[in-house]
Design an enzyme around this catalytic site. Sequence first.
Site, PDB file in Angstrom:
ATOM      1  N   LYS A  12       0.751  -1.456   0.129  1.00  0.00           N
ATOM      2  CA  LYS A  12      -0.142   0.087   0.048  1.00  0.00           C
ATOM      3  C   LYS A  12       0.849   1.267  -0.112  1.00  0.00           C
ATOM      4  O   LYS A  12       1.955   1.006   0.472  1.00  0.00           O
ATOM      5  CB  LYS A  12      -0.837  -0.100   1.400  1.00  0.00           C
ATOM      6  CG  LYS A  12      -0.424   0.446   2.488  1.00  0.00           C
ATOM      7  CD  LYS A  12      -1.139   0.551   3.557  1.00  0.00           C
ATOM      8  CE  LYS A  12      -2.246   1.857   3.306  1.00  0.00           C
ATOM      9  NZ  LYS A  12      -1.183   2.930   3.986  1.00  0.00           N
ATOM     10  N   LYS A  17       7.626   0.169   0.557  1.00  0.00           N
ATOM     11  CA  LYS A  17       8.152  -0.671  -0.511  1.00  0.00           C
ATOM     12  C   LYS A  17       9.201   0.143  -1.248  1.00  0.00           C
ATOM     13  O   LYS A  17      10.243  -0.537  -1.877  1.00  0.00           O
ATOM     14  CB  LYS A  17       6.775  -1.088  -1.336  1.00  0.00           C
ATOM     15  CG  LYS A  17       6.069   0.295  -2.044  1.00  0.00           C
ATOM     16  CD  LYS A  17       4.851  -0.398  -2.730  1.00  0.00           C
ATOM     17  CE  LYS A  17       4.079   0.834  -3.389  1.00  0.00           C
ATOM     18  NZ  LYS A  17       4.833   2.044  -3.844  1.00  0.00           N
ATOM     19  N   LYS A  43       3.299   8.473  -7.463  1.00  0.00           N
ATOM     20  CA  LYS A  43       4.331   9.314  -6.835  1.00  0.00           C
ATOM     21  C   LYS A  43       5.692   9.611  -7.253  1.00  0.00           C
ATOM     22  O   LYS A  43       6.312  10.514  -7.158  1.00  0.00           O
ATOM     23  CB  LYS A  43       4.457   8.904  -5.513  1.00  0.00           C
ATOM     24  CG  LYS A  43       3.222   8.842  -4.703  1.00  0.00           C
ATOM     25  CD  LYS A  43       3.142   8.604  -3.100  1.00  0.00           C
ATOM     26  CE  LYS A  43       4.188   7.742  -2.733  1.00  0.00           C
ATOM     27  NZ  LYS A  43       3.516   6.203  -2.983  1.00  0.00           N
ATOM     28  N   ASP A 129      -2.622  -0.416  -3.294  1.00  0.00           N
ATOM     29  CA  ASP A 129      -3.628  -0.029  -2.954  1.00  0.00           C
ATOM     30  C   ASP A 129      -4.776  -0.310  -3.929  1.00  0.00           C
ATOM     31  O   ASP A 129      -5.954  -0.771  -3.457  1.00  0.00           O
ATOM     32  CB  ASP A 129      -3.862   1.621  -2.764  1.00  0.00           C
ATOM     33  CG  ASP A 129      -2.976   2.194  -1.563  1.00  0.00           C
ATOM     34  OD1 ASP A 129      -3.503   2.110  -0.483  1.00  0.00           O
ATOM     35  OD2 ASP A 129      -1.672   2.338  -1.950  1.00  0.00           O
TER      36      ASP A 129
END
Length: 254
Positions: A12, A17, A43, A129
């Site tokens: 998520k 990660k 991102k 997610d």
Amino acid sequence: MSEIRQIAIYGKGGIGKSTTTQNLTAGLCEHGKKVMVVGCDPKADSTRLLLGGLAQKTVLDTIRDEGEDIELDRIMREGYGGTRCVESGGPEPGVGCAGRGIITSINMLENLGAYTDDLDYVFYDVLGDVVCGGFAMPIREGKAKEIYIVASGEMMALYAANNISSAVRNFEDRSYARVFGIVLNHRNVENETEKVQAFSEKSGIPIVGEIPRSDEIIRYEDQGMTVIEGDKDSAISKRFFDLAEMLLKAEEEE
């Protein structure tokens, strides 16, 4: 010629990660391995620590600015230990599907010859997610055969981990990919280890590594580097080296 090991790291948003992927990559580079990291998170922070803190221009932004007739060096930079770094990026806010950037990027990398014979590993750092078609692309198209999930004891992290493992099982029947393990990235929530162990037992996915919560990681990230680059001999670096050596051991056993 040995086959490139293509590995997807899911988790998520904000679970760590990208930190895990970059430190694991640095550990493999210290063992002399050639690695490419493909950031599959809108991102676009999957390679920053390997590039000395640089936020490189994404594939989608490059295409928007320059068109699709571009050379490989426009979308790939060399980072720590000779790592090849790529960021897929995402659409403009409120427009289009974030997952499409992953599809576009991987197809472009293939067409431009990025997957060369001297590569040992390719890591796809993927937001977990949502597991729609775009975000499932590294496993759906048979690119990544090995999947690892970064999780903590937080409810939403385990919820995402369960979704990811369910999605991978859908492809497992078609011999695409398999979840090989969970990396427990500690957030120091109550009964964290027990919660993740319970998920591990229920899902049949082993815990293959544990990263303690550490200010050291944050300190080196603020300087734009992995912990391994900052201090190879630290206790936290050893945790990432242990992960790298787990992969290397599997490589030797093949």
